[in-house]
Design an enzyme around this catalytic site. Structure first.
Site, PDB file in Angstrom:
ATOM      1  N   HIS A 156     -11.895 -12.112  63.675  1.00 32.09           N
ATOM      2  CA  HIS A 156     -12.119 -11.100  62.648  1.00 32.09           C
ATOM      3  C   HIS A 156     -13.539 -11.219  62.048  1.00 32.09           C
ATOM      4  O   HIS A 156     -13.827 -12.267  61.900  1.00 32.09           O
ATOM      5  CB  HIS A 156     -11.074 -11.132  61.591  1.00 32.09           C
TER       6      HIS A 156
ATOM      7  N   LEU B  46      -0.942  -3.802  65.450  1.00 29.82           N
ATOM      8  CA  LEU B  46       0.176  -4.360  66.441  1.00 29.82           C
ATOM      9  C   LEU B  46       1.345  -4.382  65.606  1.00 29.82           C
ATOM     10  O   LEU B  46       1.922  -4.973  64.465  1.00 29.82           O
ATOM     11  CB  LEU B  46       0.024  -5.996  67.064  1.00 29.82           C
TER      12      LEU B  46
HETATM   13  C1  GAR Z   1     -16.183  -8.277  66.823  1.00 30.83           C
HETATM   14  O1  GAR Z   1     -17.259  -8.367  65.856  1.00 30.83           O
HETATM   15  C2  GAR Z   1     -14.846  -8.686  66.318  1.00 30.83           C
HETATM   16  O2  GAR Z   1     -14.999  -9.523  65.328  1.00 30.83           O
HETATM   17  C3  GAR Z   1     -14.468  -7.370  65.847  1.00 30.83           C
HETATM   18  O3  GAR Z   1     -14.919  -6.380  66.747  1.00 30.83           O
HETATM   19  C4  GAR Z   1     -15.910  -6.773  67.194  1.00 30.83           C
HETATM   20  C5  GAR Z   1     -15.905  -6.792  68.700  1.00 30.83           C
HETATM   21  O4  GAR Z   1     -16.977  -6.954  69.593  1.00 30.83           O
HETATM   22  N1  GAR Z   1     -12.930  -7.476  65.610  1.00 30.83           N
HETATM   23  C6  GAR Z   1     -12.437  -6.615  64.466  1.00 30.83           C
HETATM   24  O5  GAR Z   1     -12.929  -5.973  63.862  1.00 30.83           O
HETATM   25  C7  GAR Z   1     -10.864  -6.815  64.751  1.00 30.83           C
HETATM   26  N2  GAR Z   1     -10.341  -6.216  63.378  1.00 30.83           N
HETATM   27  P1  GAR Z   1     -16.909  -7.182  71.088  1.00 30.83           P
HETATM   28  O6  GAR Z   1     -16.137  -6.087  71.663  1.00 30.83           O
HETATM   29  O7  GAR Z   1     -18.393  -7.060  71.455  1.00 30.83           O
HETATM   30  O8  GAR Z   1     -16.409  -8.639  71.402  1.00 30.83           O
END
Ligand code: GAR
Length: 197
Positions: free
Chosen positions: A113, A97
């Site tokens: 995260h 962002l």
């Molecule tokens: C989750 O594991 C979240 O922590 C990660 O993406 C996944 C989304 O899963 N986020 C990141 O890596 C942010 N940098 P979801 O779409 O099933 O909630």
């Protein structure tokens, strides 16, 4: 009414965990906290169907239709601000962002995260934790600041790294905990951290 807008890019399982907690615990009726919209930057995100099945309004704003990060973020802000959100939740929203976006939502923008911050900011967190020989891994809910994956830590969950783990098996173990701490962090944000009452 206090509106929440959730931004997603993929599966939306964290979004669904928050939505299910909100429905089960009657956040709208008991707390005046409402999931106003789920917005995806990916038209094909599986989470869009999941949100619809949970009765939540969905919107798509594809970043590929914009020629700069600034112009996409400005359009995204306009979309989000239609809902006058008390809280904007990044739930697997895989975009960096702009500072303008982050400053606009200062104090009402949170992210999950998949690592125990401040370790392993950025991508490929699970493989990096395995490669580093970590015995535990986890996830962090934090306020978003202009520095990527920094900001006040609101909640964390820890899981073991087991012998033979792959990035996928570890990610799945972490994700089950994300689904607990993310709704809890939202409850605490709105100051009803005790959950169901
Ligand atoms: C989750 O594991 C979240 O922590 C990660 O993406 C996944 C989304 O899963 N986020 C990141 O890596 C942010 N940098 P979801 O779409 O099933 O909630």
């Amino acid at each position: 009414m206090k509106n929440i807008v959730i931004l997603i890019s993929g599966g939306g399982s964290n979004m669904a965990a928050i939505a299910r907690a909100a429905q089960k615990e009657a956040w709208q009726e008991k707390r005046g906290v409402r999931l106003a919209a789920v917005v995806s930057n990916q038209p094909e995100a599986k989470g869009l169907g999941l949100a619809k099945s949970l009765g939540i309004a969905t919107e798509v704003l594809s970043h590929s239709s914009f020629d700069s990060r600034e112009s996409f973020d400005a359009a995204l802000m306009a979309r989000i601000d239609r809902h006058a959100p008390a809280l904007v939740v990044l739930a697997g929203f895989m975009r960096i962002l702009t500072p303008g976006f982050v400053v606009h939502y200062a104090g009402r923008l949170i992210n999950i995260h998949p690592s125990l911050l401040p370790a392993f900011t950025g991508l490929n967190t699970h493989q990096r934790a395995i490669d580093a020989g970590c015995q535990v891994a986890g996830a962090t809910v934090h306020q978003v600041t202009t520095e990527l994956d920094h900001g006040l830590i609101l909640a964390q969950a820890v899981v073991p790294v087991l012998p033979g783990d792959s990035a996928d098996t570890l990610a799945a173990r972490v994700l089950t905990q994300e689904h607990l701490i993310f709704p809890q962090a939202v409850r605490v944000f709105f100051e009803f951290g005790g959950g169901i009452t």
